[in-house]
Scaffold this motif. Sequence first.
Motif, PDB file in Angstrom:
ATOM      1  N   ASP A  80      48.460  69.895  -5.223  1.00 31.05           N
ATOM      2  CA  ASP A  80      48.904  70.605  -4.021  1.00 31.05           C
ATOM      3  C   ASP A  80      50.422  70.761  -3.927  1.00 31.05           C
ATOM      4  O   ASP A  80      51.012  70.632  -2.845  1.00 31.05           O
ATOM      5  N   VAL A  81      51.060  71.017  -5.074  1.00 30.07           N
ATOM      6  CA  VAL A  81      52.497  71.324  -5.100  1.00 30.07           C
ATOM      7  C   VAL A  81      52.729  72.514  -6.039  1.00 30.07           C
ATOM      8  O   VAL A  81      51.909  72.794  -6.913  1.00 30.07           O
ATOM      9  N   ALA A  82      53.861  73.180  -5.872  1.00 29.73           N
ATOM     10  CA  ALA A  82      54.211  74.321  -6.722  1.00 29.73           C
ATOM     11  C   ALA A  82      54.686  73.846  -8.089  1.00 29.73           C
ATOM     12  O   ALA A  82      55.042  72.673  -8.283  1.00 29.73           O
ATOM     13  N   LEU A  83      54.705  74.759  -9.056  1.00 31.14           N
ATOM     14  CA  LEU A  83      54.992  74.408 -10.448  1.00 31.14           C
ATOM     15  C   LEU A  83      56.312  73.682 -10.625  1.00 31.14           C
ATOM     16  O   LEU A  83      56.369  72.635 -11.285  1.00 31.14           O
ATOM     17  N   GLU A  84      57.398  74.223 -10.070  1.00 29.08           N
ATOM     18  CA  GLU A  84      58.720  73.635 -10.324  1.00 29.08           C
ATOM     19  C   GLU A  84      58.793  72.193  -9.822  1.00 29.08           C
ATOM     20  O   GLU A  84      59.251  71.295 -10.528  1.00 29.08           O
ATOM     21  N   LEU A  87      56.415  69.923 -11.977  1.00 25.23           N
ATOM     22  CA  LEU A  87      56.965  69.569 -13.290  1.00 25.23           C
ATOM     23  C   LEU A  87      58.150  68.613 -13.169  1.00 25.23           C
ATOM     24  O   LEU A  87      58.162  67.533 -13.765  1.00 25.23           O
ATOM     25  N   GLU A  88      59.168  69.024 -12.415  1.00 30.06           N
ATOM     26  CA  GLU A  88      60.448  68.319 -12.419  1.00 30.06           C
ATOM     27  C   GLU A  88      60.401  66.965 -11.719  1.00 30.06           C
ATOM     28  O   GLU A  88      61.027  65.997 -12.171  1.00 30.06           O
ATOM     29  N   ASP A  89      59.651  66.885 -10.629  1.00 24.65           N
ATOM     30  CA  ASP A  89      59.671  65.651  -9.836  1.00 24.65           C
ATOM     31  C   ASP A  89      58.536  64.686 -10.151  1.00 24.65           C
ATOM     32  O   ASP A  89      58.649  63.487  -9.883  1.00 24.65           O
ATOM     33  N   ILE A  90      57.452  65.205 -10.735  1.00 23.27           N
ATOM     34  CA  ILE A  90      56.258  64.367 -10.896  1.00 23.27           C
ATOM     35  C   ILE A  90      55.829  64.222 -12.354  1.00 23.27           C
ATOM     36  O   ILE A  90      55.695  63.107 -12.864  1.00 23.27           O
ATOM     37  N   ILE A  91      55.638  65.341 -13.033  1.00 25.65           N
ATOM     38  CA  ILE A  91      55.057  65.299 -14.376  1.00 25.65           C
ATOM     39  C   ILE A  91      56.057  64.865 -15.438  1.00 25.65           C
ATOM     40  O   ILE A  91      55.779  63.946 -16.228  1.00 25.65           O
ATOM     41  N   TRP A  92      57.210  65.505 -15.504  1.00 20.07           N
ATOM     42  CA  TRP A  92      58.169  65.143 -16.546  1.00 20.07           C
ATOM     43  C   TRP A  92      58.584  63.667 -16.498  1.00 20.07           C
ATOM     44  O   TRP A  92      58.693  63.018 -17.553  1.00 20.07           O
ATOM     45  N   PRO A  93      58.805  63.080 -15.318  1.00 19.71           N
ATOM     46  CA  PRO A  93      59.161  61.657 -15.297  1.00 19.71           C
ATOM     47  C   PRO A  93      58.080  60.740 -15.869  1.00 19.71           C
ATOM     48  O   PRO A  93      58.386  59.783 -16.590  1.00 19.71           O
ATOM     49  N   ILE A  94      56.821  61.020 -15.560  1.00 21.28           N
ATOM     50  CA  ILE A  94      55.779  60.128 -16.078  1.00 21.28           C
ATOM     51  C   ILE A  94      55.489  60.427 -17.554  1.00 21.28           C
ATOM     52  O   ILE A  94      55.172  59.524 -18.331  1.00 21.28           O
ATOM     53  N   GLU A  95      55.632  61.693 -17.960  1.00 18.56           N
ATOM     54  CA  GLU A  95      55.451  62.020 -19.380  1.00 18.56           C
ATOM     55  C   GLU A  95      56.486  61.313 -20.249  1.00 18.56           C
ATOM     56  O   GLU A  95      56.208  60.982 -21.413  1.00 18.56           O
ATOM     57  N   SER A 274      42.630  79.040 -13.351  1.00 23.77           N
ATOM     58  CA  SER A 274      42.558  77.864 -12.472  1.00 23.77           C
ATOM     59  C   SER A 274      43.941  77.286 -12.201  1.00 23.77           C
ATOM     60  O   SER A 274      44.312  77.028 -11.053  1.00 23.77           O
ATOM     61  N   SER A 275      44.709  77.093 -13.249  1.00 28.10           N
ATOM     62  CA  SER A 275      46.049  76.527 -13.104  1.00 28.10           C
ATOM     63  C   SER A 275      46.951  77.452 -12.299  1.00 28.10           C
ATOM     64  O   SER A 275      47.709  76.999 -11.432  1.00 28.10           O
ATOM     65  N   ASN A 276      46.868  78.743 -12.566  1.00 27.84           N
ATOM     66  CA  ASN A 276      47.700  79.702 -11.827  1.00 27.84           C
ATOM     67  C   ASN A 276      47.392  79.688 -10.342  1.00 27.84           C
ATOM     68  O   ASN A 276      48.290  79.797  -9.499  1.00 27.84           O
ATOM     69  N   MET A 277      46.109  79.537  -9.986  1.00 26.28           N
ATOM     70  CA  MET A 277      45.742  79.491  -8.580  1.00 26.28           C
ATOM     71  C   MET A 277      46.150  78.161  -7.951  1.00 26.28           C
ATOM     72  O   MET A 277      46.673  78.113  -6.841  1.00 26.28           O
ATOM     73  N   LYS A 278      45.920  77.070  -8.664  1.00 22.19           N
ATOM     74  CA  LYS A 278      46.192  75.747  -8.096  1.00 22.19           C
ATOM     75  C   LYS A 278      47.688  75.549  -7.834  1.00 22.19           C
ATOM     76  O   LYS A 278      48.087  74.928  -6.843  1.00 22.19           O
ATOM     77  N   LEU A 279      48.524  76.070  -8.738  1.00 19.83           N
ATOM     78  CA  LEU A 279      49.968  75.929  -8.589  1.00 19.83           C
ATOM     79  C   LEU A 279      50.577  77.095  -7.791  1.00 19.83           C
ATOM     80  O   LEU A 279      51.795  77.179  -7.668  1.00 19.83           O
ATOM     81  N   ALA A 280      49.716  77.973  -7.289  1.00 14.52           N
ATOM     82  CA  ALA A 280      50.163  79.126  -6.492  1.00 14.52           C
ATOM     83  C   ALA A 280      51.195  79.959  -7.238  1.00 14.52           C
ATOM     84  O   ALA A 280      52.185  80.424  -6.659  1.00 14.52           O
ATOM     85  N   SER A 281      50.946  80.161  -8.535  1.00 17.63           N
ATOM     86  CA  SER A 281      51.895  80.898  -9.368  1.00 17.63           C
ATOM     87  C   SER A 281      51.739  82.406  -9.224  1.00 17.63           C
ATOM     88  O   SER A 281      52.692  83.157  -9.447  1.00 17.63           O
ATOM     89  N   GLY A 282      50.520  82.864  -8.910  1.00 20.21           N
ATOM     90  CA  GLY A 282      50.299  84.290  -8.758  1.00 20.21           C
ATOM     91  C   GLY A 282      49.103  84.768  -9.563  1.00 20.21           C
ATOM     92  O   GLY A 282      48.316  83.962 -10.065  1.00 20.21           O
ATOM     93  N   PHE A 283      48.981  86.082  -9.676  1.00 17.30           N
ATOM     94  CA  PHE A 283      47.829  86.705 -10.323  1.00 17.30           C
ATOM     95  C   PHE A 283      48.255  87.455 -11.582  1.00 17.30           C
ATOM     96  O   PHE A 283      49.057  88.391 -11.498  1.00 17.30           O
ATOM     97  N   CYS A 284      47.720  87.075 -12.711  1.00 18.49           N
ATOM     98  CA  CYS A 284      47.956  87.821 -13.942  1.00 18.49           C
ATOM     99  C   CYS A 284      47.213  89.158 -13.850  1.00 18.49           C
ATOM    100  O   CYS A 284      46.025  89.177 -13.524  1.00 18.49           O
ATOM    101  N   PRO A 285      47.874  90.271 -14.160  1.00 19.18           N
ATOM    102  CA  PRO A 285      47.216  91.588 -14.086  1.00 19.18           C
ATOM    103  C   PRO A 285      46.317  91.839 -15.289  1.00 19.18           C
ATOM    104  O   PRO A 285      46.534  92.762 -16.076  1.00 19.18           O
TER     105      PRO A 285
END
Length: 433
Positions: A80-84, A87-95, A274-285
């Motif tokens: 329930d967070v946007a991509l940036e 990635l920057e605050d949650i995923i990259w630190p634990i990776e 699924s990922s695009n919708m979950k991260l609210a990135s948008g719709f691929c045409p």
Amino acid sequence: MRIKIENVLIVTVNENMDILENQNLYINENKIEKIVSVEKDTNDLKVDKIIDGKGKLLMPGRINMHSHLPMTILRNYSDDVALEEWLEDIIWPIEAKLTAEDIGISTRFGLIEMISTGTTFYNDMYYELDAMAKETEKAGMRALLGRGITEKESEEETQAVLDDVENFHLKYKDKDGLIKGSFAPHAIYTSSFSLLERVKKIASKYDPIIHIHLSETKTEYDNCVKKYGMSPTKVFDKLGLLSKRTVAAHCIWLDDEDIEILKKRDVSVIHNPSSNMKLASGFCPVQRLLDEGINVCLGTDGASSNNHLDMFKEMNLASLIQKGYTLNPKALNKKDALRMATINGAKALGMEDEIGSIEEEKLADLILLDFEQVNYYPRNDILSSLVYSSNGKDVSTVIINGKIVMEDKKILTIDEKITKEEADKTMKDLIER
């Protein structure tokens, strides 16, 4: 070893999308040797194993073109967070805490879900590729593995990454096996012009598949235009990194010129609904890309932003989203959706003559579905049932490269119980580090 799958219904996903009823299919070593109707089979081929295909549907294995498989251990860790921010605050630190051993365990953990839901090939971007390759080969899975290339703090670190990329590619370049290497510059926002030029220079020696993230979010697009005066697509094109050998994940924020470039360069687009919708990135045409003749395939993205690796679900969602997005019920029809999950992925890899459809002399990457499940009745339209009614859990048997890796829903190459326990323990340890 010769395997016979007898009296089975086959959805070929060949050029004509032929559906063949009451068929016997023979596998010899790692290839499809013969497809013949039960009535016309002379049974003159000696077989080592017979698989009863009655009540089953046989189709090509799913090709997951974008997966970040070791991130499976991070499933349900952050939502329930946007991509940036994600990635920057949650995923990259634990990776940053992950070891090669962690990545090996999580790869094996992710392979359980992939195999059990009918994926026979995955295209990945990550690191510690030797650990990934080891687990993938042991599981009997086919994969294209790319070391993610990002900007590092020092020249020594950057050069080490580039050396790693080149060495892994060379290690598997001439091997006739399940694993191959790609070059994977992560994205425009994690790589400088200079680094991308160096990637291009090394890649030009080998002509590998180049796997990138492209125009995933509006923030990425806007920042790129602000910094370079052009879109991410135009930057990659200017640097000579777009070609028939390029597979570009996401491709959501594209202008008309971007689409024309992708078409001209014959780039394959990887849709990750699924990922695009979950991260609210948008719709691929997607439908527009298909209408332009661009090859579009399908991926799940990582299970940390999805949160599953089921390509059946992904295919279904892809079709439904396009219909709602375009307000056109004919958008991304059932045949195109099936192709995106199979033969289009093979085309993106330059392997359409080897995998992606069921035809004689192709590699035996096949899945059997339990077609007696209630969701496949009534039998009004087989292709519709596969796109709109199916589920990866309907997969009963998986054959990769002519070898049975799952039979009657039991994976033969991985200890599921131990792997799940190890993955759970590893994630708890990771959080505490």
